[in-house]
Write an enzyme that holds these catalytic residues in place. Structure first.
Site, short mmCIF file in Angstrom:
data_model
loop_
_atom_site.label_atom_id
_atom_site.label_comp_id
_atom_site.label_asym_id
_atom_site.label_seq_id
_atom_site.Cartn_x
_atom_site.Cartn_y
_atom_site.Cartn_z
N HIS A 304 0.82 -1.18 0.13
CA HIS A 304 -0.11 0.05 0.09
C HIS A 304 0.74 1.16 0.07
O HIS A 304 2.02 1.26 0.93
CB HIS A 304 -0.89 0.01 1.11
CG HIS A 304 -0.51 0.26 2.58
ND1 HIS A 304 -0.50 1.54 2.97
CD2 HIS A 304 -0.27 -0.56 3.58
CE1 HIS A 304 0.19 1.74 4.40
NE2 HIS A 304 0.12 0.22 4.56
N ASP A 316 5.26 2.26 7.58
CA ASP A 316 3.86 1.87 7.05
C ASP A 316 3.44 3.00 6.17
O ASP A 316 2.96 3.78 6.59
CB ASP A 316 3.08 2.09 8.49
CG ASP A 316 1.61 1.51 8.22
OD1 ASP A 316 1.43 0.95 7.12
OD2 ASP A 316 0.94 1.52 8.97
N GLU A 348 -5.57 1.95 1.59
CA GLU A 348 -5.52 0.65 2.72
C GLU A 348 -5.54 1.34 4.17
O GLU A 348 -6.19 0.55 4.70
CB GLU A 348 -3.83 0.02 2.57
CG GLU A 348 -3.75 -1.02 3.47
CD GLU A 348 -3.34 -0.99 4.88
OE1 GLU A 348 -3.10 -2.15 5.56
OE2 GLU A 348 -3.00 0.17 5.29
N HIS A 477 1.50 4.53 13.24
CA HIS A 477 0.84 5.67 12.95
C HIS A 477 0.75 6.84 13.69
O HIS A 477 -0.13 7.48 14.11
CB HIS A 477 -0.84 5.02 13.58
CG HIS A 477 -1.15 3.72 12.54
ND1 HIS A 477 -2.66 3.27 12.47
CD2 HIS A 477 -0.69 3.35 11.35
CE1 HIS A 477 -2.63 2.56 11.48
NE2 HIS A 477 -1.41 2.31 10.68
#
Length: 512
Positions: A304, A316, A348, A477
């Site tokens: 992604h 990420d 994603e 995140h």
């Protein structure tokens, strides 16, 4: 399995590397061979292009290696793994980092940073001869038009501080309040005796907010209030674009939630108002093929491309994107037995949108043409455990289950680990990345992963090194997911694992 003359047996030379596990942050010692958006300055595009065709900073050995990689057909593990280098992968990470820095520190879909990320991947692929398709992906956006309003009206009147969850519905409701028998309300069975037409009061924890809200709505809730499970303020949540009911969902503090829960037996009534919009927007997947015009099977590899909102998303998932992109560039001259398709998914992070819409766009016959899907998400966590997963997938309704290919996928995905003496661990499928859509369509899949916010144990440290009691990715995140959040040992190792798997499954098919 059909073998071709190019069947990818591991080459001893290409895999004879030092064991990297206990050398945190160190890079493999290997020769380098590297590789529009209106918001991405032309200078950055030119610089990235220069890095694609030159490396080594004037070092003649590195220049010779780069020239060889550009001219040769990398159709053996020795040649391909010699050209998919840490320097090449980091070139793409640096470019994606620059994209984020020049676009408010963000590469989430719907932002100029994601548009520029798409442009970078597209241009890199087209420079070496790929034909790129930008597949439209529709998605819901979210706007909060006003702060949420929450007030108790019975047994006495009191205002309650709250915050609307992202993707909450729009509306106003006054209703009695009930709580599920299990405070977190993650399963429909938790709502035994729940009165439809009531507002649900739920505790944070156990499952994600989307599952909580969806389950409450299925039980008949006309509003949802989630209270924190720790004393650090109001529960703040993102339901994701998958939440579509026109039901208001807000968060409150632990203290407020516990007080409300204590008042439910007295006939608690709440008035809840949210003013939100969820308009539709368009983003894109980036797709390209290394074609075999006579092939009847497709090997599909994906990562992604989007980040979480407000982050550069280097681990990420800049890590998986960069490693997969470098593999594609170095395989550009290969002529595969199967059509080899590379996918860089959009959306994603807000509900696996790109991969789901891609699979749903295929007919049943087209889904059957996909031999397998390999997914690469978070492959360079700073405190890593080397996880892999493989599965044959769930047979779709009316369809037949394919032969069990799990052992074969496992063998290929872990070949580089085994040859270099690096321990690995079969992970429990988290169901939180793009392989899910393929498994649900009955397509065999595999994945590599180095960990997110799970805490690393002392036992895992004894195997892989690192720090016990700390998350595998402390910046998961968060805004600190930048270039400093990359473990270069894990990145180099997994780049080789990705390249090896790509070449093997480009030249070999699974049993049907």
């Amino acid at each position: 399995m059909t073998n071709s003359p190019y069947s990818c047996a591991l080459g001893a030379q290409s895999l004879r590397r030092e064991n990297p596990v206990h050398s945190e942050g160190a890079a493999f010692s290997r020769q380098s061979c590297p590789v529009s958006s209106p918001r991405w300055p032309l200078l950055l595009i030119v610089a990235a292009a220069a890095l694609l065709v030159a490396c080594g900073g004037g070092d003649s050995a590195a220049d010779d290696a780069a020239a060889a990689c550009r001219s040769q057909v990398n159709d053996t593990p020795d040649k391909l793994l010699g050209c998919v280098t840490l320097d090449g992968v980091r070139t793409h990470l640096n470019a994606l980092s620059a994209v984020a820095q020049n676009n408010g520190g963000d590469r989430a879909i719907g932002t100029p940073g994601y548009t520029a990320s798409v442009a970078y991947v597209q241009q890199a692929l087209e420079r070496v001869g790929y034909r790129v398709t930008l597949q439209p992906v529709s998605y819901r956006t979210f706007k909060s038009l006003a702060p949420s309003v929450l007030a108790q009206t019975t047994p006495f009147v009191a205002a309650i501080e709250s915050r609307v969850f992202d993707f909450s519905g729009n509306g106003s409701v006054t209703a009695p309040v009930s709580a599920p028998v299990v405070a977190t309300g993650c399963k429909l069975a938790d709502y035994a005796g729940f009165q439809p037409g009531h507002i649900a009061l739920l505790q944070r924890g156990t499952c994600d907010y989307l599952q909580k809200a969806d389950t409450a709505v299925k039980a008949g809730a006309v509003g949802v209030v989630v209270y924190n499970n720790q004393a650090d303020g109001i529960a703040i949540g993102d339901l994701s674009s998958l939440f579509t009911p026109e039901v208001s969902v807000v968060g409150v503090s632990q203290a407020a939630g516990e007080q409300l829960a204590a008042r439910i037996p007295t006939g608690l009534v709440l008035a809840l108002t949210t003013r939100t919009q969820r308009p539709w927007a368009l983003t894109h997947n980036v797709l390209t093929d290394l074609p075999n015009p006579t092939a009847t099977a497709i090997t599909l590899l994906g990562a992604h491309l989007d980040s979480v909102s407000g982050t550069a998303g280097m681990n990420d998932n800049g890590s998986g994107t960069a490693a997969l992109l470098e593999t594609a560039l170095q395989m550009a001259k290969v002529r595969p037995l199967n059509t080899l398709r590379f996918a860089f998914w959009g959306g994603e992070e807000i509900g696996l949108l790109g991969s789901n819409q891609y699979v749903q766009s295929l007919s049943a016959a087209q889904q059957q043409e996909i031999d397998l899907y390999l997914n690469f998400d978070m492959v360079a966590s700073p405190n890593p455990v080397y996880y892999f997963g493989a599965d044959t997938g769930v047979a779709p309704a009316g369809g037949a289950t394919r032969k069990d290919s799990t052992p074969m996928i496992q063998e290929v995905m872990t070949a580089v680990y085994r040859q270099r003496g690096v321990p690995f661990k079969r992970g429990i499928d988290p169901g939180l990345s793009d392989h899910v859509a393929f498994g649900n369509a009955g397509i065999p899949y595999g994945w590599l992963f180095t960990g997110a916010d799970a805490i690393k144990t002392a036992e895992e440290v004894a195997v892989w090194g690192g720090k016990a009691g700390m998350p595998m990715d402390p910046c998961y995140h968060l805004t600190c997911d930048n270039l400093g959040n990359i473990n270069t040992v894990a990145l180099a190792l997994n780049a080789d694992a990705i390249a090896y798997a790509a070449l093997h499954f480009a030249m070999n098919r699974l049993p049907r």
